[in-house]
Write a protein that holds these residues in place. Structure first.
Motif, mmCIF file in Angstrom:
data_model
loop_
_atom_site.group_PDB
_atom_site.id
_atom_site.type_symbol
_atom_site.label_atom_id
_atom_site.label_comp_id
_atom_site.label_asym_id
_atom_site.label_seq_id
_atom_site.Cartn_x
_atom_site.Cartn_y
_atom_site.Cartn_z
ATOM 1 N N GLY A 46 -27.792 -29.342 37.517
ATOM 2 C CA GLY A 46 -27.423 -27.946 37.623
ATOM 3 C C GLY A 46 -28.644 -27.092 37.858
ATOM 4 N N THR A 47 -28.526 -25.815 37.514
ATOM 5 C CA THR A 47 -29.599 -24.853 37.707
ATOM 6 C C THR A 47 -29.855 -24.122 36.401
ATOM 7 O OG1 THR A 47 -28.924 -24.562 40.008
ATOM 8 C CG2 THR A 47 -30.282 -22.827 39.053
ATOM 9 N N ASN A 48 -31.134 -23.978 36.059
ATOM 10 C CA ASN A 48 -31.525 -23.180 34.900
ATOM 11 C C ASN A 48 -31.927 -21.807 35.430
ATOM 12 O OD1 ASN A 48 -34.079 -23.476 32.274
ATOM 13 N ND2 ASN A 48 -32.240 -22.269 32.341
ATOM 14 N N ALA A 49 -31.125 -20.792 35.130
ATOM 15 C CA ALA A 49 -31.412 -19.415 35.529
ATOM 16 C C ALA A 49 -32.134 -18.742 34.374
ATOM 17 C CB ALA A 49 -30.125 -18.683 35.880
ATOM 18 N N ILE A 50 -33.381 -18.324 34.620
ATOM 19 C CA ILE A 50 -34.225 -17.777 33.566
ATOM 20 C C ILE A 50 -34.734 -16.396 33.968
ATOM 21 C CG2 ILE A 50 -36.352 -18.095 32.228
ATOM 22 C CD1 ILE A 50 -36.046 -21.080 32.596
ATOM 23 N N ASN A 51 -34.619 -15.442 33.051
ATOM 24 C CA ASN A 51 -35.127 -14.087 33.266
ATOM 25 C C ASN A 51 -36.630 -14.087 33.028
ATOM 26 O OD1 ASN A 51 -35.644 -11.327 33.315
ATOM 27 N ND2 ASN A 51 -33.973 -10.807 31.907
ATOM 28 N N ASP A 52 -37.392 -13.532 33.970
ATOM 29 C CA ASP A 52 -38.849 -13.480 33.798
ATOM 30 C C ASP A 52 -39.292 -12.350 32.865
ATOM 31 O OD1 ASP A 52 -38.686 -11.148 35.356
ATOM 32 O OD2 ASP A 52 -39.595 -12.081 37.127
ATOM 33 N N CYS A 53 -38.350 -11.469 32.493
ATOM 34 C CA CYS A 53 -38.629 -10.367 31.555
ATOM 35 C C CYS A 53 -39.848 -9.531 31.977
ATOM 36 C CB CYS A 53 -38.793 -10.892 30.127
ATOM 37 S SG CYS A 53 -37.248 -11.520 29.439
ATOM 38 N N ASP A 54 -40.027 -9.343 33.284
ATOM 39 C CA ASP A 54 -41.168 -8.584 33.791
ATOM 40 C C ASP A 54 -40.665 -7.316 34.469
ATOM 41 O OD1 ASP A 54 -43.739 -7.887 34.601
ATOM 42 O OD2 ASP A 54 -43.669 -9.156 36.392
ATOM 43 N N PRO A 55 -40.991 -6.138 34.043
ATOM 44 C CA PRO A 55 -41.967 -5.816 32.999
ATOM 45 C C PRO A 55 -41.409 -5.958 31.581
ATOM 46 C CG PRO A 55 -41.106 -3.793 33.952
ATOM 47 C CD PRO A 55 -40.473 -4.945 34.696
ATOM 48 N N TYR A 56 -40.086 -5.972 31.445
ATOM 49 C CA TYR A 56 -39.425 -6.252 30.165
ATOM 50 C C TYR A 56 -38.057 -6.844 30.519
ATOM 51 C CZ TYR A 56 -37.597 -1.607 31.264
ATOM 52 O OH TYR A 56 -37.039 -0.529 31.898
ATOM 53 N N CYS A 57 -37.410 -7.463 29.552
ATOM 54 C CA CYS A 57 -36.218 -8.266 29.859
ATOM 55 C C CYS A 57 -35.102 -7.483 30.535
ATOM 56 C CB CYS A 57 -35.711 -8.966 28.601
ATOM 57 S SG CYS A 57 -36.847 -10.265 28.033
ATOM 58 N N ALA A 58 -34.848 -6.257 30.113
ATOM 59 C CA ALA A 58 -33.762 -5.479 30.711
ATOM 60 C C ALA A 58 -34.033 -5.181 32.189
ATOM 61 C CB ALA A 58 -33.544 -4.187 29.946
ATOM 62 N N GLY A 91 -36.013 -7.271 34.055
ATOM 63 C CA GLY A 91 -36.516 -8.517 34.630
ATOM 64 C C GLY A 91 -35.644 -9.067 35.742
ATOM 65 N N THR A 92 -36.133 -10.153 36.332
ATOM 66 C CA THR A 92 -35.438 -10.823 37.427
ATOM 67 C C THR A 92 -35.141 -12.260 37.024
ATOM 68 O OG1 THR A 92 -36.654 -9.483 39.024
ATOM 69 C CG2 THR A 92 -35.618 -11.485 39.861
ATOM 70 N N PHE A 93 -33.921 -12.711 37.345
ATOM 71 C CA PHE A 93 -33.574 -14.104 37.080
ATOM 72 C C PHE A 93 -34.073 -14.980 38.221
ATOM 73 C CE2 PHE A 93 -30.811 -12.317 33.925
ATOM 74 C CZ PHE A 93 -30.712 -13.305 32.958
ATOM 75 N N HIS A 94 -34.683 -16.103 37.867
ATOM 76 C CA HIS A 94 -35.156 -17.098 38.826
ATOM 77 C C HIS A 94 -34.418 -18.400 38.534
ATOM 78 C CE1 HIS A 94 -38.456 -14.465 40.067
ATOM 79 N NE2 HIS A 94 -38.514 -14.130 38.788
ATOM 80 N N SER A 95 -34.105 -19.142 39.579
ATOM 81 C CA SER A 95 -33.323 -20.371 39.442
ATOM 82 C C SER A 95 -34.190 -21.607 39.682
ATOM 83 C CB SER A 95 -32.171 -20.365 40.443
ATOM 84 O OG SER A 95 -31.297 -19.300 40.158
ATOM 85 N N TYR A 96 -34.008 -22.598 38.802
ATOM 86 C CA TYR A 96 -34.758 -23.845 38.884
ATOM 87 C C TYR A 96 -33.780 -25.017 38.750
ATOM 88 C CZ TYR A 96 -38.469 -20.561 37.729
ATOM 89 O OH TYR A 96 -39.315 -19.473 37.727
ATOM 90 N N PRO A 97 -33.768 -25.934 39.718
ATOM 91 C CA PRO A 97 -32.890 -27.110 39.598
ATOM 92 C C PRO A 97 -33.341 -28.001 38.433
ATOM 93 C CG PRO A 97 -33.976 -27.059 41.755
ATOM 94 C CD PRO A 97 -34.517 -25.926 40.959
ATOM 95 N N VAL A 98 -32.353 -28.499 37.697
ATOM 96 C CA VAL A 98 -32.651 -29.350 36.535
ATOM 97 C C VAL A 98 -31.687 -30.525 36.462
ATOM 98 C CG1 VAL A 98 -33.663 -27.556 35.061
ATOM 99 C CG2 VAL A 98 -31.199 -27.923 35.019
ATOM 100 N N THR A 99 -32.154 -31.563 35.798
ATOM 101 C CA THR A 99 -31.284 -32.627 35.327
ATOM 102 C C THR A 99 -31.114 -32.372 33.836
ATOM 103 O OG1 THR A 99 -32.081 -34.201 36.968
ATOM 104 C CG2 THR A 99 -31.042 -35.120 35.003
ATOM 105 N N VAL A 100 -29.891 -32.460 33.341
ATOM 106 C CA VAL A 100 -29.578 -32.186 31.942
ATOM 107 C C VAL A 100 -29.135 -33.487 31.285
ATOM 108 C CG1 VAL A 100 -28.132 -30.854 30.359
ATOM 109 C CG2 VAL A 100 -28.783 -29.887 32.580
ATOM 110 N N ARG A 101 -29.716 -33.779 30.122
ATOM 111 C CA ARG A 101 -29.281 -34.936 29.339
ATOM 112 C C ARG A 101 -28.927 -34.464 27.935
ATOM 113 N NH1 ARG A 101 -29.321 -40.472 28.852
ATOM 114 N NH2 ARG A 101 -29.638 -41.251 26.754
ATOM 115 N N LEU A 102 -27.735 -34.834 27.484
ATOM 116 C CA LEU A 102 -27.295 -34.563 26.113
ATOM 117 C C LEU A 102 -27.215 -35.899 25.402
ATOM 118 C CD1 LEU A 102 -24.260 -32.275 27.022
ATOM 119 C CD2 LEU A 102 -26.573 -31.542 26.436
#
Length: 152
Positions: free
Chosen positions: A87-99, A101-112
């Motif tokens: 899937g994709t991990n969408a993470i907020n860079d919180c720059d200049p602050y979280c509200a 900020g911009t979300f960036h997407s990174y492909p990931v493999t997830v293991r539970l």
């Protein structure tokens, strides 16, 4: 009974012997069968709202502020020992602050993995550890592999 009474008697006895087990096979499942079914159900992933999920399409990692989430999840495996998906991990860079900020997407493999009985519902098992492997880029300062304990 025809020309061979002994053969007819043996055939009738064999048919009767087979009919008894067939009759009980259609009966209601025993308590042992029900317990075995419950124990072999696949574990769940518990979300931020304490709801059990199986093969969710999305999962919130940062329950408090929503600044990290898994989206577009496609599960390749989900069984009693582990689950693996992409899937994709969408993470907020919180720059200049979280509200702002911009979300960036990174492909990931997830293991539970590491399933255990769930305290809220001891009859239900849930995965207690998640490992993310970033497959193409990752957030600044993040290692390629990140492991998170999941709540009980």
């Amino acid at each position: 009974m025809g020309r061979n009474p002994m053969r007819a008697a043996v055939t009738l006895c064999a048919a009767a012997a087979l009919a008894v087990p067939l009759g009980t096979a259609s009966a209601a499942p025993s308590a042992e069968d029900t317990t075995r079914t419950q124990q072999t159900r696949d574990p769940v992933l518990v979300d931020c709202a304490w709801q059990p999920e199986v093969r969710p399409e999305a999962f919130l990692l940062a329950c408090g502020d929503g600044n990290s989430r898994l989206v577009s999840l496609d599960w390749l495996r989900w069984d009693a020992n582990a689950a693996v998906g992409r899937g994709t991990n969408a993470i907020n860079d919180c720059d200049p602050y979280c509200a702002a900020g911009t979300f960036h997407s990174y492909p990931v493999t997830v293991r539970l993995d590491q399933p255990r009985a769930w305290e809220k519902d001891p009859g239900e098992r849930h995965y207690t550890r998640m490992t993310l492997t970033y497959t193409d880029g990752r957030p600044d300062g993040f290692p390629r592999v990140v492991t998170y304990p999941l709540w009980a």
